[in-house]
Design an enzyme around this catalytic site. Sequence first.
Site, PDB file in Angstrom:
ATOM      1  N   ARG A 273       3.224  10.073  -4.117  1.00 35.63           N
ATOM      2  CA  ARG A 273       2.838  10.595  -2.797  1.00 35.63           C
ATOM      3  C   ARG A 273       1.987  11.860  -2.800  1.00 35.63           C
ATOM      4  NH1 ARG A 273       3.656   5.830  -0.537  1.00 35.63           N
ATOM      5  NH2 ARG A 273       5.836   5.299  -0.085  1.00 35.63           N
TER       6      ARG A 273
ATOM      7  N   HIS B 228       4.593   0.824 -11.693  1.00 37.95           N
ATOM      8  CA  HIS B 228       4.360   0.724 -10.253  1.00 37.95           C
ATOM      9  C   HIS B 228       5.265   1.700  -9.501  1.00 37.95           C
ATOM     10  CE1 HIS B 228       3.410  -2.167  -6.705  1.00 37.95           C
ATOM     11  NE2 HIS B 228       3.669  -0.952  -6.252  1.00 37.95           N
TER      12      HIS B 228
ATOM     13  N   ASP C 299      -3.132  -0.965  -4.174  1.00 36.31           N
ATOM     14  CA  ASP C 299      -1.756  -1.340  -3.844  1.00 36.31           C
ATOM     15  C   ASP C 299      -1.398  -0.942  -2.424  1.00 36.31           C
ATOM     16  OD1 ASP C 299       0.914  -2.341  -4.572  1.00 36.31           O
ATOM     17  OD2 ASP C 299       1.466  -0.289  -4.079  1.00 36.31           O
TER      18      ASP C 299
ATOM     19  N   HIS D 140      -2.032  -6.012  -5.448  1.00 42.66           N
ATOM     20  CA  HIS D 140      -1.076  -6.276  -4.363  1.00 42.66           C
ATOM     21  C   HIS D 140      -1.634  -7.474  -3.615  1.00 42.66           C
ATOM     22  CE1 HIS D 140       1.533  -5.027  -0.828  1.00 42.66           C
ATOM     23  NE2 HIS D 140       0.636  -5.802  -0.231  1.00 42.66           N
TER      24      HIS D 140
ATOM     25  N   PHE E 232       7.522   0.570   5.495  1.00 42.77           N
ATOM     26  CA  PHE E 232       7.874  -0.195   4.296  1.00 42.77           C
ATOM     27  C   PHE E 232       8.106   0.742   3.122  1.00 42.77           C
ATOM     28  CE2 PHE E 232       5.259  -3.485   6.524  1.00 42.77           C
ATOM     29  CZ  PHE E 232       6.200  -4.501   6.553  1.00 42.77           C
ATOM     30  N   GLY E 233       9.126   0.442   2.298  1.00 46.25           N
ATOM     31  CA  GLY E 233       9.289   1.147   1.032  1.00 46.25           C
ATOM     32  C   GLY E 233      10.679   1.688   0.802  1.00 46.25           C
TER      33      GLY E 233
ATOM     34  N   HIS F 244       4.677  -6.773  -7.939  1.00 41.38           N
ATOM     35  CA  HIS F 244       5.924  -7.105  -7.233  1.00 41.38           C
ATOM     36  C   HIS F 244       5.980  -8.510  -6.638  1.00 41.38           C
ATOM     37  CE1 HIS F 244       3.309  -5.995  -3.946  1.00 41.38           C
ATOM     38  NE2 HIS F 244       3.563  -4.705  -3.984  1.00 41.38           N
TER      39      HIS F 244
ATOM     40  N   ASP G 242       8.549  -0.258  -7.832  1.00 44.45           N
ATOM     41  CA  ASP G 242       7.797   0.020  -6.606  1.00 44.45           C
ATOM     42  C   ASP G 242       8.463   1.177  -5.853  1.00 44.45           C
ATOM     43  OD1 ASP G 242       5.963  -0.055  -4.575  1.00 44.45           O
ATOM     44  OD2 ASP G 242       6.617  -1.953  -3.718  1.00 44.45           O
TER      45      ASP G 242
ATOM     46  N   ASN H   8      -2.434   5.061  -3.147  1.00 45.40           N
ATOM     47  CA  ASN H   8      -2.453   5.256  -1.691  1.00 45.40           C
ATOM     48  C   ASN H   8      -2.107   6.709  -1.373  1.00 45.40           C
ATOM     49  OD1 ASN H   8       0.085   4.599  -2.704  1.00 45.40           O
ATOM     50  ND2 ASN H   8       0.759   3.538  -0.846  1.00 45.40           N
TER      51      ASN H   8
END
Length: 402
Positions: free
Chosen positions: A49, A45, A136, A163, A306-307, A216, A288, A79
């Site tokens: 990008r 996971h 996800d 997810h 987020f992240g 996660h 993640d 994503n």
Amino acid sequence: MKAKMFGTALAKDFGASVEKVVLSPELSVYDSPRYAIFPGFCDVHVHFREPGFSYKETIRTGARSAARGGYTAVCTMPNLNPVPDSVEHLNVQRAIIEKDACIHVYPYGAITVGEKGEILADIEEMAPFVCGFSDDGRGIQREDMMRQAMRRAKACGKMIVAHCEVNDLLRGGYIHDGEYAKLHGHRGICAESEWAQIARDIELIRETGCAYHVCHISTKESVDIIRRAKAEGLDITCETGPHYLVMNDMDLQEDGRFKMNPPIRGEEDRRALLAGILDGTIDMLATDHAPHSAEEKGRGLEKSVFGVVGLETAFPIMYTCLVKPGIMTMEKLLEVMVDNPRKRFGLPLGEDFCIWDLEEEYEVDPKDFASMGKASTFTGWRVHGRCKATVCDGQVVYREEV
């Protein structure tokens, strides 16, 4: 060989073993009792990008970050832009992986077109080229859509990797709906937003027989639900991340580097997750790894995206916080970082390995990361264990600069 070698059951299953490692001349300096040799780690996971968001991370920098953390295999989430929802779109990412990845990078295909949850993606056409199917970052809201996805994935012999998040229960939250949120006036994300969708999907596993993996997990209810499903014999596995195992919501600070989805939960959740990983309910550790730009992470808890990143700190954090104090054995750590993810996802081990100095102590400093992302919940933590070198397919893909 004087270095300490830690093999795994999986290595024997694949006919490979760290005991067979012969250090090349350039790595012979590590043939000392000070160093430990492990099979290459595997993370199912991560977010690299590219294509679409290379200002956050690229396949090249993400793979180098993984190698610096001892990883020789990762699975990249979809994503992206274009979203890998067709073979044509998937091949854009595959071409970059072929050109720029220094380790094994296995892409996911999206479950739905554009990850919008409205139309199923080209599951059958992508199946030979992906490690599984996931949207996800977005839960599949429609039960009928997930049912169809499970049936088609099962027919292809592929896994649904979910997810789990009920959008109607988010209510604008961005950290755990717990004590810290109450004390500081933040909007919280309730635990039910996660476990309710897991419970729904377990009913669909019973109906379809699809192999299913939960991303996660972060709540005590999720652990309990999955434990019961496993006892029933359903084909389900799950993962959690280092930050969920060693932190609770009272460790948060007013900084975007503490914002991820799902959020770091309460102490009862942390303890339940730790119990779950020790008793085998939670099958594997996944970071993640989700890099963003400094500007995107510099807006505080409420407004940052987020992240957080995690590939370069996962082993040192787990070793320092759980193995050294005797909470977790080294064998269990290798099980969740090497054996279980590779077995579940059918990823070969080969004779990939990484070399660590377990005695070296240092402070986590994101400026040293190979990743373009620098937002780490562990900035400033004192840890033991530094990766000295990583070998993938016989090639030295990372070696510490001295």
